[in-house]
Design a protein around this motif. Sequence first.
Motif, PDB file in Angstrom:
ATOM      1  N   ILE A 198      -6.915   5.294  -2.882  1.00 47.84           N
ATOM      2  CA  ILE A 198      -6.644   5.825  -4.223  1.00 47.84           C
ATOM      3  C   ILE A 198      -7.929   5.769  -5.036  1.00 47.84           C
ATOM      4  O   ILE A 198      -8.574   4.720  -5.111  1.00 47.84           O
ATOM      5  CB  ILE A 198      -5.543   5.012  -4.928  1.00 47.84           C
ATOM      6  CG1 ILE A 198      -4.279   4.972  -4.070  1.00 47.84           C
ATOM      7  CG2 ILE A 198      -5.228   5.605  -6.297  1.00 47.84           C
ATOM      8  CD1 ILE A 198      -3.189   4.079  -4.623  1.00 47.84           C
ATOM      9  N   HIS A 240       0.627   7.218  -6.572  1.00 46.58           N
ATOM     10  CA  HIS A 240      -0.527   8.110  -6.720  1.00 46.58           C
ATOM     11  C   HIS A 240      -0.178   9.537  -6.299  1.00 46.58           C
ATOM     12  O   HIS A 240      -0.526  10.503  -7.001  1.00 46.58           O
ATOM     13  CB  HIS A 240      -1.695   7.583  -5.891  1.00 46.58           C
ATOM     14  CG  HIS A 240      -2.864   8.512  -5.825  1.00 46.58           C
ATOM     15  ND1 HIS A 240      -3.576   8.894  -6.951  1.00 46.58           N
ATOM     16  CD2 HIS A 240      -3.444   9.148  -4.774  1.00 46.58           C
ATOM     17  CE1 HIS A 240      -4.541   9.725  -6.594  1.00 46.58           C
ATOM     18  NE2 HIS A 240      -4.485   9.896  -5.278  1.00 46.58           N
ATOM     19  N   TYR A 249       2.048   1.900  -3.578  1.00 49.73           N
ATOM     20  CA  TYR A 249       0.924   2.314  -4.430  1.00 49.73           C
ATOM     21  C   TYR A 249       0.538   3.764  -4.139  1.00 49.73           C
ATOM     22  O   TYR A 249       0.303   4.554  -5.074  1.00 49.73           O
ATOM     23  CB  TYR A 249      -0.287   1.406  -4.198  1.00 49.73           C
ATOM     24  CG  TYR A 249      -0.037  -0.071  -4.431  1.00 49.73           C
ATOM     25  CD1 TYR A 249       1.002  -0.521  -5.240  1.00 49.73           C
ATOM     26  CD2 TYR A 249      -0.848  -1.030  -3.818  1.00 49.73           C
ATOM     27  CE1 TYR A 249       1.222  -1.868  -5.446  1.00 49.73           C
ATOM     28  CE2 TYR A 249      -0.639  -2.386  -4.019  1.00 49.73           C
ATOM     29  CZ  TYR A 249       0.408  -2.805  -4.824  1.00 49.73           C
ATOM     30  OH  TYR A 249       0.626  -4.141  -5.023  1.00 49.73           O
ATOM     31  N   GLU A 250       0.482   4.113  -2.859  1.00 50.85           N
ATOM     32  CA  GLU A 250       0.083   5.480  -2.509  1.00 50.85           C
ATOM     33  C   GLU A 250       1.157   6.490  -2.890  1.00 50.85           C
ATOM     34  O   GLU A 250       0.844   7.634  -3.263  1.00 50.85           O
ATOM     35  CB  GLU A 250      -0.251   5.554  -1.018  1.00 50.85           C
ATOM     36  CG  GLU A 250      -1.521   4.765  -0.677  1.00 50.85           C
ATOM     37  CD  GLU A 250      -1.911   4.848   0.791  1.00 50.85           C
ATOM     38  OE1 GLU A 250      -1.155   5.464   1.585  1.00 50.85           O
ATOM     39  OE2 GLU A 250      -2.978   4.295   1.155  1.00 50.85           O
ATOM     40  N   LYS A 279     -10.487   5.050  -7.859  1.00 52.21           N
ATOM     41  CA  LYS A 279     -10.416   3.944  -8.819  1.00 52.21           C
ATOM     42  C   LYS A 279     -10.041   4.396 -10.218  1.00 52.21           C
ATOM     43  O   LYS A 279      -9.377   3.666 -10.960  1.00 52.21           O
ATOM     44  CB  LYS A 279     -11.738   3.171  -8.843  1.00 52.21           C
ATOM     45  CG  LYS A 279     -12.950   3.952  -9.327  1.00 52.21           C
ATOM     46  CD  LYS A 279     -14.197   3.079  -9.375  1.00 52.21           C
ATOM     47  CE  LYS A 279     -14.108   2.015 -10.427  1.00 52.21           C
ATOM     48  NZ  LYS A 279     -15.352   1.208 -10.549  1.00 52.21           N
ATOM     49  N   ILE A 290      -6.367   4.074 -11.184  1.00 51.32           N
ATOM     50  CA  ILE A 290      -5.749   2.747 -11.122  1.00 51.32           C
ATOM     51  C   ILE A 290      -6.148   1.947 -12.356  1.00 51.32           C
ATOM     52  O   ILE A 290      -7.299   1.998 -12.795  1.00 51.32           O
ATOM     53  CB  ILE A 290      -6.210   1.964  -9.875  1.00 51.32           C
ATOM     54  CG1 ILE A 290      -6.103   2.811  -8.610  1.00 51.32           C
ATOM     55  CG2 ILE A 290      -5.405   0.673  -9.725  1.00 51.32           C
ATOM     56  CD1 ILE A 290      -6.787   2.175  -7.403  1.00 51.32           C
ATOM     57  N   ARG A 326       0.827  -1.201   0.000  1.00 52.89           N
ATOM     58  CA  ARG A 326       0.000   0.000   0.000  1.00 52.89           C
ATOM     59  C   ARG A 326       0.868   1.261   0.000  1.00 52.89           C
ATOM     60  O   ARG A 326       0.538   2.254  -0.659  1.00 52.89           O
ATOM     61  CB  ARG A 326      -0.935   0.003   1.211  1.00 52.89           C
ATOM     62  CG  ARG A 326      -1.760   1.275   1.328  1.00 52.89           C
ATOM     63  CD  ARG A 326      -2.584   1.321   2.602  1.00 52.89           C
ATOM     64  NE  ARG A 326      -3.624   0.301   2.610  1.00 52.89           N
ATOM     65  CZ  ARG A 326      -4.612   0.263   3.511  1.00 52.89           C
ATOM     66  NH1 ARG A 326      -4.672   1.178   4.463  1.00 52.89           N
ATOM     67  NH2 ARG A 326      -5.526  -0.687   3.464  1.00 52.89           N
ATOM     68  N   CYS A 377      -5.458  -0.517  -2.100  1.00 52.85           N
ATOM     69  CA  CYS A 377      -5.692   0.705  -2.875  1.00 52.85           C
ATOM     70  C   CYS A 377      -6.895   1.492  -2.371  1.00 52.85           C
ATOM     71  O   CYS A 377      -7.417   2.355  -3.086  1.00 52.85           O
ATOM     72  CB  CYS A 377      -5.897   0.351  -4.346  1.00 52.85           C
ATOM     73  SG  CYS A 377      -4.454  -0.393  -5.119  1.00 52.85           S
TER      74      CYS A 377
END
Length: 267
Positions: A125, A78, A74-75, A127, A130, A71, A122
Motif C-alpha cells: 500500500i 486500500h 488492510y489491502e 504510504k 496510510i 495484511r 502494509c
Amino acid sequence: PAADSDVSYKDLAPARRECDMFDAALSDHVGDYEETFMTAASPGTVCTTMRNGGHYDSHESYVRAVAAQMRQEYELIHERGYLLQLDCPDLAMEWHGMFQHGSVREFQQAIEIHIDAINEACVNIPKERIRLHVCWGNYDGPHDHDIPLSDVLPVIRHANVGAFSLEFANPRHQHEYASLKLQPLPDDTLLLAGVIDSTVNYVEHPQVVCNRILEAVDAVGDKERVIAGADCGFGTFAGWECVAASVVWKKFESLDEGARIASEKLW
C-alpha cells in the motif's frame, strides 16, 4: 481471549460488508468529502488485546503472525479506495497496560517490533494512503501514568505512513508539541493534530481550536502539513460513549469554525 493455535483470517466477508455499508452511507453525499478513510486495528493492538496463549514462542513471533493475516484486511480497505487508518493504542496506552512492569527501553523495543510489523503488513500500500493513529486510551481517567510522547516518537516516526494522528487536546498531552520540534516527523508526512477532546462534554470554543491549530503548525513548521482533527474516536466501544451524540456534532461544528479562523490567519 487468547491465541492458543495459529491465527488465521478465515473470512473477509464481514469486512467487505462494512465497506459496503460505508459506501451506501456516502452515496447521498457524492462530492461532499475530500477523502474517506476506514479504520483497522494494528497488529500490536490485536496482540495486546488478545494475548498469546502460549502457542507462539515469543511476543514478536505472535505479532508478526497477526500482521501477516491482517495484511488481507488492510489491502481490502486500500482496494476499496479508502485511506487506511491504523488505530494503535498499543504504541502508547499499553505502557500502562501490558507493559506496565517493564522499563521505558523495554517498551520501546516492543513497539519497534509493532512498527516493523505494520510496515511488513502494509508493504503493498502506498504510504500516502496510510495514516497512523497513536492513542493513550480514549477513556475519562487521570492518565497520570501515560508515557510521554517524547519516549515513543523516536520509534513511531519510522512507520512507513503518510500521516500521524496524535492527541494534543486532552490536558495530559497539550504541551507535547514541543516534542515535535525536537524530534520532527518525516518531511513527507502530515500531522493530524487532535484539537478537540473526545472524552469530555465541553464544547471547545472555535478560538481555542484555532489556537491549537496554530500551535501545531508552528511545531511542524509547514501549514500545508497539518490537518485538524479529534483526539480519538467518540464511540470506540459499543454502548460506551463518554460524550453525548448531540454534543459530538456541536464539537465538530466548533472544529470546523476554528479551522476556518486558523486558515484565514495562515493564508
